[in-house]
Design a protein around this motif. Structure first.
Motif: not given
Length: 373
Positions: A230-231, A247-249, A252-254
């Motif tokens: 992703r990054r 999938y939840p984290e 939600q992402g960072d």
């Protein structure tokens, strides 16, 4: 009240589920939808799929009502495991005609018999399927190809096929990397069994064609690898999580970003997922996590090894929740999971508040156990 095979009595405690509402705004969400078999059709393995089209379309309207886009004709719809290309074309066309929300459709090469094919034949098969999707008005999802995995001499063949396809598509597409835990025939995709080397080729193709790539969907069940990918994506290219374990984290992402989602488990947990992401829209992380938390054990159970049989659990839950009248599948896949596995699924679905009619769920579970014991 129901008596389980271990002698325990159990009463469904689901509180009625979650009402439909407006589409979540902060993330782009696709639910990969299953097909409903014709219960009186000949769906023995190896036969053309017999589909209940009315029930199949009704389920798509259920998903649209919760604000999801439909990811059509994907592995959740049993591509390569019972749903043949003739039925797939009909499915894509019907979804396009009935569309009440966004939809994207899988384009692959499964009309080719066997696996030993020239790159030119593989490209032509992809082009045929892309044409069907675009004619129906759908966004294209370029699915991983068993034929390409078996026939490619190395990364150059992946560059040739995907580069040619992306140059032709009318609108930006979603690239789909399905790992071998979902389909063992896709081992070594992108020209290497080494995931770091495969990821490098994948990124090269994306960066060379970034204007034609809306996003990428990776289904490797490896959250760390997804975050790293992703990054590394070009600006404007989305990462759609395909990780049914984390999938939840990931959604939600960072501080450096988040994943959108294209998930098979969203077929089963759409009401809860819609409510959770709506809470995320409002910045209410406590509610987001409280809703999603009990869905994760359910998802991990449904997608337990052998992972490619997760479709059986998806359909079983749709039946328990009242979205279809029977527990039958194309290809006879209703027999792919054990009775104890499905009993545990029933308990976990209740814990996640996904049985909106407790009386119906108990009645159907009781009937299932009566004929299975």
């Amino acid at each position: 009240m129901i008596t389980l095979p271990n002698g325990q009595t159990y009463q469904v405690s689901s509180a009625g589920g979650y009402p439909p509402g407006s589409a979540p705004a902060s993330r782009k969400l696709f639910a990969a939808a299953h097909v409903v078999a014709d219960p009186l059709g000949d769906n023995t393995p190896g036969r053309p799929a017999a589909v209940d089209w009315d029930a199949t379309m009704a389920y798509r309207h259920h998903l649209w009502s919760y604000g999801f886009g439909i990811a059509e004709a994907m592995d959740t719809a049993q591509r390569g495991m019972g749903l043949d290309w003739t039925a797939t074309q009909e499915l894509i066309r019907r979804t396009g005609a009935a569309a009440a929300g966004p939809f994207a459709c899988g384009a692959g090469t499964d009309q080719l018999s066997g696996v030993d094919h020239s790159v030119a034949d593989i490209l032509a098969a992809y082009e045929e399927q892309v044409g069907v999707v675009e004619a129906a008005g759908g966004q294209v999802i370029l699915m991983a190809s068993r034929a390409l995995a078996a026939s490619a001499a190395g990364p150059d063949d992946y560059h040739r096929v995907y580069g040619s396809l992306l140059a032709q598509t009318a609108q930006p597409v979603i690239l789909h990397w399905l790992g071998p835990m979902f389909d063992p025939a896709l081992a070594g995709y992108w020209g290497s069994s080494d995931l770091d080397a495969a990821t490098a080729v994948f990124l090269e193709i994306i960066k060379a064609n970034a204007s034609k790539v809306d996003g990428v969907k990776i289904s490797l069940l490896d959250a760390g690898r997804e975050v790293a990918l992703r990054r590394s994506l070009p600006t404007g290219v989305r990462c759609y999580t395909g990780d049914d374990f984390h999938y939840p984290e990931l959604i939600q992402g960072d501080s450096e970003g988040y994943s959108d989602a294209l998930l098979g488990i969203f077929d089963a947990i759409a009401p809860a997922a819609s409510a959770a992401v709506t809470a995320l829209d409002k910045g209410d992380l406590d509610t987001y996590n409280a809703i999603f938390a009990p869905t994760v054990p359910l998802s991990r159970h449904i997608f337990g090894t052998p992972t490619y049989y997760y479709k059986t659990g998806i359909v079983f839950l749709a039946w328990l929740a009242g979205h279809q009248s029977h527990f039958k599948m194309v290809g006879g896949l209703e027999n792919a999971r054990t009775v104890p596995h499905l009993v545990e699924l029933f308990l976990l679905a209740d814990a996640a508040n996904l049985l909106p009619d407790p009386e119906l769920a108990e009645h159907r579970m009781r009937a299932f156990l009566e004929v299975s014991a």
